[in-house]
Design a protein around this motif. Sequence first.
Motif, PDB file in Angstrom:
ATOM      1  N   SER A 111      45.524  46.225  57.229  1.00 51.71           N
ATOM      2  CA  SER A 111      46.346  46.055  56.027  1.00 51.71           C
ATOM      3  C   SER A 111      46.173  44.666  55.429  1.00 51.71           C
ATOM      4  O   SER A 111      46.086  44.511  54.206  1.00 51.71           O
ATOM      5  CB  SER A 111      47.822  46.298  56.367  1.00 51.71           C
ATOM      6  N   ALA A 112      46.133  43.660  56.293  1.00 51.67           N
ATOM      7  CA  ALA A 112      45.930  42.295  55.801  1.00 51.67           C
ATOM      8  C   ALA A 112      44.584  42.163  55.093  1.00 51.67           C
ATOM      9  O   ALA A 112      44.467  41.493  54.054  1.00 51.67           O
ATOM     10  CB  ALA A 112      46.025  41.309  56.961  1.00 51.67           C
ATOM     11  N   CYS A 113      43.565  42.815  55.628  1.00 49.20           N
ATOM     12  CA  CYS A 113      42.218  42.751  55.026  1.00 49.20           C
ATOM     13  C   CYS A 113      42.168  43.446  53.668  1.00 49.20           C
ATOM     14  O   CYS A 113      41.310  43.131  52.831  1.00 49.20           O
ATOM     15  CB  CYS A 113      41.194  43.389  55.967  1.00 49.20           C
ATOM     16  N   PHE A 114      43.072  44.396  53.433  1.00 50.63           N
ATOM     17  CA  PHE A 114      43.075  45.165  52.185  1.00 50.63           C
ATOM     18  C   PHE A 114      43.254  44.258  50.963  1.00 50.63           C
ATOM     19  O   PHE A 114      42.789  44.564  49.867  1.00 50.63           O
ATOM     20  CB  PHE A 114      44.202  46.208  52.235  1.00 50.63           C
ATOM     21  N   GLY A 132      51.260  40.495  42.777  1.00 51.00           N
ATOM     22  CA  GLY A 132      52.375  41.049  43.536  1.00 51.00           C
ATOM     23  C   GLY A 132      52.100  42.456  44.033  1.00 51.00           C
ATOM     24  O   GLY A 132      52.426  42.805  45.173  1.00 51.00           O
ATOM     25  N   VAL A 133      51.495  43.279  43.175  1.00 49.85           N
ATOM     26  CA  VAL A 133      51.143  44.648  43.568  1.00 49.85           C
ATOM     27  C   VAL A 133      50.167  44.626  44.746  1.00 49.85           C
ATOM     28  O   VAL A 133      50.315  45.374  45.723  1.00 49.85           O
ATOM     29  CB  VAL A 133      50.535  45.415  42.370  1.00 49.85           C
ATOM     30  N   LYS A 134      49.151  43.761  44.667  1.00 45.59           N
ATOM     31  CA  LYS A 134      48.178  43.638  45.759  1.00 45.59           C
ATOM     32  C   LYS A 134      48.864  43.198  47.059  1.00 45.59           C
ATOM     33  O   LYS A 134      48.546  43.702  48.140  1.00 45.59           O
ATOM     34  CB  LYS A 134      47.097  42.632  45.391  1.00 45.59           C
ATOM     35  N   LEU A 135      49.769  42.258  46.941  1.00 43.82           N
ATOM     36  CA  LEU A 135      50.494  41.756  48.113  1.00 43.82           C
ATOM     37  C   LEU A 135      51.268  42.876  48.801  1.00 43.82           C
ATOM     38  O   LEU A 135      51.320  42.968  50.031  1.00 43.82           O
ATOM     39  CB  LEU A 135      51.451  40.651  47.673  1.00 43.82           C
ATOM     40  N   MET A 136      51.850  43.756  47.988  1.00 46.36           N
ATOM     41  CA  MET A 136      52.676  44.832  48.535  1.00 46.36           C
ATOM     42  C   MET A 136      51.860  45.966  49.134  1.00 46.36           C
ATOM     43  O   MET A 136      52.406  46.866  49.770  1.00 46.36           O
ATOM     44  CB  MET A 136      53.610  45.372  47.445  1.00 46.36           C
TER      45      MET A 136
END
Length: 467
Positions: free
Chosen positions: A327-330, A424-428
């Motif tokens: 998930s972090a790599c996403f 923000g969307v990417k972070l979520m």
Amino acid sequence: MHKVALKEKIGFGFGDMASSMFWKIFSMYLLFFYTKVYGISPAAVGTLFLLTRIWDVVNDPMMGVIADRTRSRWGKYRPYLLWFAVPFAVMGVLTFVTPDVGATGKLIYAYVTYALMMMVYTAINVPYASLLGVMSSNPRERNTLSSYRMFLAFIGSFITFMLFQPLIDFFNGGDASGDALTSVSANPTGWTGAVAVIGVLCAILFYLCFRLTRERVKPVDESSEKISVKQDFINLKRNFPWWILMASGLAALLFNAIRDSVALFYFADYIKINYKLPAFDWTLATIYLLVGQAANMVGVALAAPLSNRYGKKRTYIAAMSLAAVLSACFFALKPDQIAMIMIMQILISVCAGYVLPLLWSMYADVVDHQELVTGRRATGLIFSSSSMSQKLGWAFGAALSGWLLAAFGYQQDAVAQSEYAVFGVKLMLSWLPAAGCILAVVGMFYYPLSDKRVKEISEELEKRRKG
């Protein structure tokens, strides 16, 4: 110990297939629907999700207590599948009706219909979840039942994602241009019609689940059935494995909820590639969701054999740890890396699909633990907490997503979002779900019911029943 026939395992799975069809509509589409189609602000929707779920802290355990004390010729839990199948479908449709009643009226209507929908969901889903604890007393058989349940649940989700966008197109007169999920905001009747079709399928599946399943496991001490509700809650309060499982499960569901809530925003505002698969008219967003559901089913299929061999706790921790890293790599993926986005979705979804049946199976183990310690088998009450954690996990995830969209300056009526909003969307879809995975791993380290201990508890209870 009774061996459950294949027909009954499939019948049991039909119940979660029905629940999942609506649940995926709520988790994947509802935040988007309320903001983009119905015109409610993201912050207001986030608050709506959270406030309506606070009621579940009372409503779900209350339903568990009622189900535990139900007496009928069909058993304790099965009757609710029959009684609430149609109300479940009707409330789902009403949730996606969009009356033109002004901004305040829209918000009130959303609060009322969504709250009632979740109450009906509780009334049918808590008893359904409790069935796992009374169909068989064999821990391995429960693992298998849980896997059938989750596998068919993901098939239900897959069918929903396959049908939902084409159904919206159909009820809007066959709009085949652009992304149907964003292009129909001026004509929301397509959403209502699509949910109505899914609702009919859900009602049929719940009825089949009722007809094909049976309740078998009886309390060791029948007199324990007369224990007060107060004592049931006191017993639950002292159940340490239950607390740990609730905390870890809530974190795992938070991970799923945040990723689900912002997936459509990710494709609408970050990817922005207008593509449809010619044969089926599926957009990239729909393909992403379908790929995830297929991968979820792979994870579910692996859950029973791997957990039976290596243990539930150990494999749960491994799957959640891997999901955190992926998930972090996403976050680093670019809009033109569609193939890599799909590959990462597959890998993360396999992990997510793997842990869900383990959670439900562990709740059945917690029921056995409490019966051994207290003499009282509060199946409905304990499984109501699993339903409550599912809804709270999704509510906190969706609420957090709505609030963060607002905090990052997301505008529901804007043609293009700011770079900060897209960030923000990417972070979520990356770091926040990863944090949920890490919390789930930390919680599971403290879970005391090893596979060896679960087997000992099951054998002791079996001896007492025979005695």
